[in-house]
Scaffold this motif. Structure first.
Motif, mmCIF file in Angstrom:
data_model
loop_
_atom_site.group_PDB
_atom_site.id
_atom_site.type_symbol
_atom_site.label_atom_id
_atom_site.label_comp_id
_atom_site.label_asym_id
_atom_site.label_seq_id
_atom_site.Cartn_x
_atom_site.Cartn_y
_atom_site.Cartn_z
ATOM 1 N N LYS A 1 0.814 -1.283 -0.122
ATOM 2 C CA LYS A 1 -0.118 0.047 0.153
ATOM 3 C C LYS A 1 0.983 1.266 0.176
ATOM 4 C CE LYS A 1 -3.617 -0.225 2.660
ATOM 5 N NZ LYS A 1 -4.290 0.093 3.827
ATOM 6 N N LEU A 2 1.990 1.350 0.719
ATOM 7 C CA LEU A 2 2.795 2.683 1.158
ATOM 8 C C LEU A 2 3.610 2.663 -0.427
ATOM 9 C CD1 LEU A 2 4.393 1.855 4.347
ATOM 10 C CD2 LEU A 2 3.110 3.704 3.874
ATOM 11 N N LEU A 3 4.036 1.458 -0.858
ATOM 12 C CA LEU A 3 4.605 1.549 -2.366
ATOM 13 C C LEU A 3 3.774 2.056 -3.435
ATOM 14 C CD1 LEU A 3 7.349 1.167 -3.769
ATOM 15 C CD2 LEU A 3 6.708 -0.942 -4.149
ATOM 16 N N THR A 4 2.489 1.516 -3.489
ATOM 17 C CA THR A 4 1.810 1.832 -4.406
ATOM 18 C C THR A 4 1.322 3.282 -4.474
ATOM 19 O OG1 THR A 4 0.688 -0.258 -4.734
ATOM 20 C CG2 THR A 4 -0.630 1.460 -5.606
ATOM 21 N N ARG A 5 0.967 3.887 -3.124
ATOM 22 C CA ARG A 5 0.675 5.296 -3.292
ATOM 23 C C ARG A 5 1.733 6.308 -3.346
ATOM 24 N NH1 ARG A 5 -2.753 4.914 2.747
ATOM 25 N NH2 ARG A 5 -4.718 4.143 1.562
ATOM 26 N N GLY A 6 2.946 5.914 -2.990
ATOM 27 C CA GLY A 6 4.007 6.645 -3.143
ATOM 28 C C GLY A 6 4.415 6.735 -4.866
ATOM 29 N N LEU A 7 4.459 5.600 -5.564
ATOM 30 C CA LEU A 7 4.575 5.608 -6.825
ATOM 31 C C LEU A 7 3.591 6.371 -7.618
ATOM 32 C CD1 LEU A 7 5.834 1.951 -7.580
ATOM 33 C CD2 LEU A 7 7.210 4.118 -8.029
ATOM 34 N N GLY A 8 2.535 6.163 -7.127
ATOM 35 C CA GLY A 8 1.388 6.797 -7.812
ATOM 36 C C GLY A 8 1.522 8.475 -7.876
ATOM 37 N N GLY A 9 1.695 8.880 -6.625
ATOM 38 C CA GLY A 9 2.015 10.259 -6.449
ATOM 39 C C GLY A 9 2.976 10.750 -7.083
ATOM 40 N N MET A 10 4.081 9.995 -7.227
ATOM 41 C CA MET A 10 5.482 10.483 -7.777
ATOM 42 C C MET A 10 5.208 10.679 -9.331
ATOM 43 S SD MET A 10 8.028 9.485 -9.826
ATOM 44 C CE MET A 10 7.850 7.651 -9.801
ATOM 45 N N ILE A 11 4.526 9.513 -9.979
ATOM 46 C CA ILE A 11 4.230 9.766 -11.366
ATOM 47 C C ILE A 11 3.355 10.769 -11.817
ATOM 48 C CG2 ILE A 11 3.109 8.425 -13.099
ATOM 49 C CD1 ILE A 11 4.157 5.707 -11.802
ATOM 50 N N ILE A 12 2.275 11.176 -11.003
ATOM 51 C CA ILE A 12 1.372 12.183 -11.275
ATOM 52 C C ILE A 12 2.090 13.488 -11.098
ATOM 53 C CG2 ILE A 12 -0.960 13.216 -10.651
ATOM 54 C CD1 ILE A 12 -1.497 10.688 -12.071
ATOM 55 N N LEU A 13 2.926 13.506 -10.160
ATOM 56 C CA LEU A 13 3.273 14.904 -10.027
ATOM 57 C C LEU A 13 4.682 15.384 -10.765
ATOM 58 C CD1 LEU A 13 2.645 15.114 -6.055
ATOM 59 C CD2 LEU A 13 1.501 16.312 -7.883
#
Length: 504
Positions: free
Chosen positions: A304-316
């Motif tokens: 969950k932590l990795l998915t949210r971190g990657l998602g936020g990084m990609i979008i931003l």
């Protein structure tokens, strides 16, 4: 909202502001440097000299935090916890290492600089050797600050460590501002960088004092020392290999004549600043929680932590990469083209930036993925990735520089980043505990669609001059394009939410 959650929210808000201030400080530092010195002999020497301490600084400073935290977290959960002994052992090991490297750098600067920039003129090399010796004095101080930051981060005290770059950049900026009053010598900039670390050392200890009190009775643990050395060497080498990419760029770029090293460095620093704007912040926050969840074998929480971190990084990060790739000349002109930085400097630097931008998203992802391997103490994997990626960087840079000139070095660096992340993903998919989900691909797909809309917006919106000023026009065009990007992102998120609500 619980008091603990409220504290975390406040920390996130403060750290986010400090991160932005740190990036703004780095941005202002480079703008002032280009304003005062442009892209020539002095800046070539400065950047060459800065590459060697940068190599060591990244290795020592980053290794302390990345190795110390997971071991310290595990030590705190063990029944025979002796935190003060652990801290004393780490202090002796890391400060001793920093002191040895500092002395060796000062002694062998005359050998190191020609190895890195043998194609540069003798005048550039002589100045770079002197500046390297000045930078090397700061290694012990930066090592001490890094250790105090690691202790604070282990106790989830995030604010002060993120204030360190803000303070450091501020001291360097002051040095740049007073440089014209001292004959315009670039030595002043170097002295101010070392002075920043000296001033930070007692301040860092003052903040960490609540978590440990130094005692002469604390024992030095040989077992802990062996563990730290065993884990630190591959981490140091892998992080240093990442910095070697910068040295590779400078070595190859020095053969393109005066100013080429500066053009490469201005472009790469801008890319590093933008690619790390969100990835470093996200990685910084998820790392202690990721280390905790992996130590407890709570792999669902890790995923969950990795998915949210990657998602936020990609979008931003995606819109920043698009600006660098498709709007490079306007961006370089807006940032650097003033004072001693000429139109010709803008054209060359913009072309280099365009090719660096290809690897920008991969460089951001590398920061996040590396935290998984470090939290799992799989440091040998990171070392292997770094060796392979550095080899790819050298080979592709040599190939492309013979075809597209200086920009080919930037393209080679991007290829190295792509290979590094590909190896990370392949290895994570083969791990016994699967914490890499397919959701980041959905984030990537959405950001690519939004990115395409943003490119079209950049081409559609006319060149605007506000009150006859191109700079304000550039900002307005950029805001319109960013608005288009995030409008598509919000529309995509809305469609996904609507889909799941209908299924429910």
């Amino acid at each position: 909202m619980s008091s603990e959650r409220r504290r975390i929210v406040w920390q996130i808000a403060i750290v986010a502001c400090l991160t932005l201030l740190g990036k703004a400080g780095a941005f202002a530092r480079d703008v002032l440097l280009s304003l005062l010195f442009g892209a020539g002999m002095e800046t070539d020497a400065y950047f060459i000299a800065n590459a060697i301490p940068g190599f060591v600084f990244a290795g020592v400073f980053s290794t302390i935090g990345l190795v110390f935290l997971p071991i310290y977290s595990r030590a705190q959960t063990s029944p025979d916890d002796d935190g003060l002994s652990f801290i004393k052992t780490a202090t002796i090991i890391y400060l001793g290492l920093a002191l040895i490297i500092s002395i060796l750098t000062i002694v062998f600067a005359g050998v190191l600089v020609p190895l890195i920039a043998g194609s540069a003129s003798q005048e550039v090399q002589t100045l770079a050797i002197s500046l390297t010796r000045v930078f090397a004095v700061g290694f012990v101080f930066s090592g001490w600050v890094g250790l105090q930051n690691a202790i604070l981060q282990a106790h989830k005290a995030f604010v002060w460590p993120m204030a360190v770059p803000v303070f450091n950049h501020m001291v360097v900026i002051i040095g740049l501002l007073v440089t014209p009053f001292f004959g315009g010598e670039i030595y002043i900039v170097t002295y101010s960088a070392v002075l920043g670390w000296m001033l930070l050392s007692p301040i860092a200890r003052w903040f960490s004092r609540r978590y440990y009190q130094w005692s002469a009775k604390a024992r030095f643990s040989k077992d802990t020392a062996r563990q730290l050395v065993f884990l630190s060497i591959p981490v140091f080498l892998s992080i240093s290999l990442d910095q070697i990419n910068t040295i590779i760029d400078l070595t190859l770029g020095s053969g393109f004549g005066e100013g080429a090293v500066s053009h490469l460095t201005y472009a790469s620093r801008l890319v590093i600043l933008l690619s790390g704007l969100f990835s470093i912040l996200i990685s910084y926050f998820i790392f202690p929680y990721l280390a905790d969840s992996l130590a407890k074998q709570d792999f669902a929480q890790s995923q969950k932590l990795l998915t949210r971190g990657l998602g936020g990084m990609i979008i931003l990060t995606m819109p920043l990469a698009i600006f660098c790739a498709f709007h490079s000349e306007a961006l370089i002109s807006f940032v650097f083209q003033r004072g001693a930085f000429s139109i010709q400097d803008t054209e060359v630097t913009a072309r280099v930036l365009r090719y660096y931008a290809i690897g920008m998203l991969f460089a951001s992802a590398r920061e996040v993925f590396n935290r998984v391997f470090l939290a799992s103490q799989r440091v040998k994997s990171i070392l292997a990735f770094g060796v392979i990626a550095a080899g790819v960087n050298v080979l592709t840079s040599l190939y492309f520089m013979n075809r597209i000139g200086l920009a080919g070095i930037a393209l080679g660096t991007a290829c190295g980043a792509i290979v590094y992340v590909s190896l990370q993903i392949f290895t994570m998919l083969r791990m016994s505990h699967h914490i890499l989900s397919w959701w980041p691909l959905a984030y990537l797909g959405l950001s690519l669609v939004a990115g395409y809309a943003m490119v079209q917006a950049l081409n559609f919106y006319p060149e605007i001059k506000v009150l006859g000023t191109e700079g304000l026009g550039f900002l307005l065009n950029s805001l319109l394009a960013l608005g288009t990007y995030f409008a598509v992102i919000l529309a995509g998120v809305g469609l996904v939410i609507r889909f799941f609500l209908r299924k429910a």
